[in-house]
Design a protein around this motif. Structure first.
Motif: not given
Length: 526
Positions: A382-389, A422-425
């Protein structure tokens, strides 16, 4: 049945703010008190004498506030237009201010009506100050002139017209009544001596000059203009010492701490920077809600007062040690009640009844417990977790790989969820903390979705970006290996060489002397 073990989130070291003595000192202020003025706060000046009231110049008024008052103790409103640069005299009895209508007014702090008015400028007067003998006033105007006025006779003494643009800052010497410095939008600083009919020193700031500051010894001058703060050595003929470029927008105001060891600068980028005057490095930073126009520090740094473009006056008072001790004393009874019985140690014959502790699981752990591996990965992404943690999605991917279900969790995804992965990777693959786990996930994604390459323009672009990122990282690694080889060679050549003595070993062939005769029969020549 064994209880479910939640996913272990790896704790990585954080590169936090380094805690120094300056950090502790400048953070020791209470929450700011904010006062709404009638217009942009263009100048703040503290009275040199106790109780150190301060004058705030905003729009057509000058308010005088007490050290801890939120309402003005005195107000001067006898201005027909915008007032500028309200400053106290060294005895705190008189206050001078310029105005948009070109008239300079002198006020008694205990009165209301202007004691003197000085007329002679033809445009707005933005600079006013008292000389060290208390009997003269310096003014600088948009008519390109700076003038000295006699207070008792209300007459003009001297006028200088050497600048070619607006004069927006100026300061008088506290050690010599005849010396003063002005800064102009023509990029120059000029040092004047009232005993001479022209300037005695000129310095080029290369930007429109907004503010000036003299050190207490008056050997160093600080100027602010554009994004630059520059320090000049007046004892060496105005030689530039330091040029600082730490702000992103125009620097509008300067200030010195009580002991003169810290320099503060305020800017339109909403930041106040604190510099160490020894090496001129930034030791602290204050953030504000709007662009900063004026800044002042109370004696002994008891309070920081900042004026902003949104007409707000922000005041931060220093915390006192007595207040902290009183707060600790108030907290103690509640703390004792809270820990009552917590530190009780059972005796040898006591029977301890353990209370079952309810296990609280994160949402992705709850889904893992139910073997919903794909949903667990979606929850972790999820967005918040992916970017912040980002360590949480990485920990879930690692757990899925340990279970052998990572391929199932990554398969069967639509364009949107695959693009999210893919964005996360792309954002975290080259991070050395996450690379060992994410490389495995990347390989599985490429194996699963290689057959659909070319069907989605979005996914294709992301795969190209991923490829470029990996190629760039491989190049970096190769270059680093080359540098490492060079460093190893340098270190090896720099070490002193020592000969190791080995007794009984021939230097010619390394054989023990006499060994050749014993090892085989000798050949005799016939």
């Amino acid at each position: 049945m064994a209880s479910f073990k939640p996913t272990k989130i790896q704790v990585y070291p954080k590169l936090g703010e380094k805690v120094t003595q300056d950090t502790l000192y400048w953070k020791n202020y209470k929450a700011p008190v904010q006062i709404k003025e009638f217009g942009a706060v263009t100048n703040i000046n503290f009275s040199p004498v106790a109780p150190h009231n301060y004058a705030v110049t905003a729009f057509t008024r000058i308010h005088i506030y007490g050290p801890f008052s939120q309402e003005p103790v005195k107000t001067f409103t006898r201005f027909k237009d915008t007032a500028y640069c309200g400053r106290f005299r060294s005895d705190g009895q008189l206050l001078v201010a310029g105005c948009e209508d070109s008239v300079v007014r002198l006020f008694d702090v205990s009165g209301k009506v202007a004691l003197r008015t000085f007329k002679g400028h033809t445009k707005a007067v933005h600079v006013t100050d008292f000389t060290s003998d208390r009997y003269q006033i310096l003014t600088g105007s948009d008519d390109y002139t700076c003038r000295l006025w006699d207070i008792p006779n209300a007459t003009e003494l001297t006028s200088y017209q050497e600048h070619t643009d607006y004069i927006r800052c100026g300061i008088t010497s506290k050690l010599n009544r005849d010396l003063f410095i002005t800064g102009s939008y023509d990029h120059t600083l000029k040092l004047f001596d009232a005993r001479v009919d022209k300037s005695v020193m000129t310095m080029d700031h290369n930007q429109p000059v907004e503010s000036l500051l003299l050190y207490p010894s008056e050997g160093l001058l600080v100027s602010a203009g554009g994004r630059y703060v520059k320090v000049w050595d007046l004892l060496k003929g105005g030689q530039p010492l330091v040029s600082l470029k730490n702000h992103h927008k125009t620097v509008t105001c300067l200030c010195l701490s009580g002991n003169g060891e810290r320099l503060l600068s305020g800017s339109l980028d909403r930041h106040v920077k604190v510099y160490n005057t020894t090496n001129y490095k930034v030791v602290h930073n204050f953030d504000y809600a709007a662009s900063i126009l004026s800044l002042a520090l109370a004696p002994d740094d008891e309070s920081i007062v900042v004026g902003m473009t949104n007409s707000v006056l922000s005041i931060k008072h220093r915390r006192s040690s007595n207040t902290e001790e009183a707060a600790q004393q108030r907290r103690r009874p509640a703390y004792r009640v809270f820990v009552k019985g917590k530190n009780y140690a059972p005796k040898q014959d006591d029977y301890l009844v353990s209370k079952p502790v309810k296990q609280h699981l994160a949402k992705y752990d709850q889904q893992l417990k139910k073997f919903k591996v794909s949903k667990a990965l979606d929850t972790a992404m999820e967005s918040w977790t992916r970017f912040r943690k980002p360590e949480i999605p990485v920990a879930v991917i690692k757990e899925l790989d340990r279970r052998g279900t990572l391929k199932n969790a990554l398969a069967g995804r639509d364009e949107q969820s695959l693009s999210q992965l893919l964005n996360f990777l792309i954002g975290n693959l080259v991070d050395p903390r996450f690379a060992p786990v994410l490389v495995i996930a990347t390989e599985i994604i490429l194996d699963i979705y290689q057959s659909v390459i070319g069907q989605s323009a979005v996914v294709d672009r992301q795969l190209v970006r991923l490829q470029e990122l990996l190629e760039k990282e491989i190049d970096y690694q190769q270059e680093l290996l080359e540098v490492l080889g060079m460093l190893d060679t340098l270190f090896a050549s720099s070490l002193p060489r020592k000969e190791v003595s080995c007794s009984g070993i021939s230097r010619a062939n390394g054989l023990v002397q006499g060994g050749a005769a014993a090892s085989g029969p000798q050949l005799e020549a016939s």
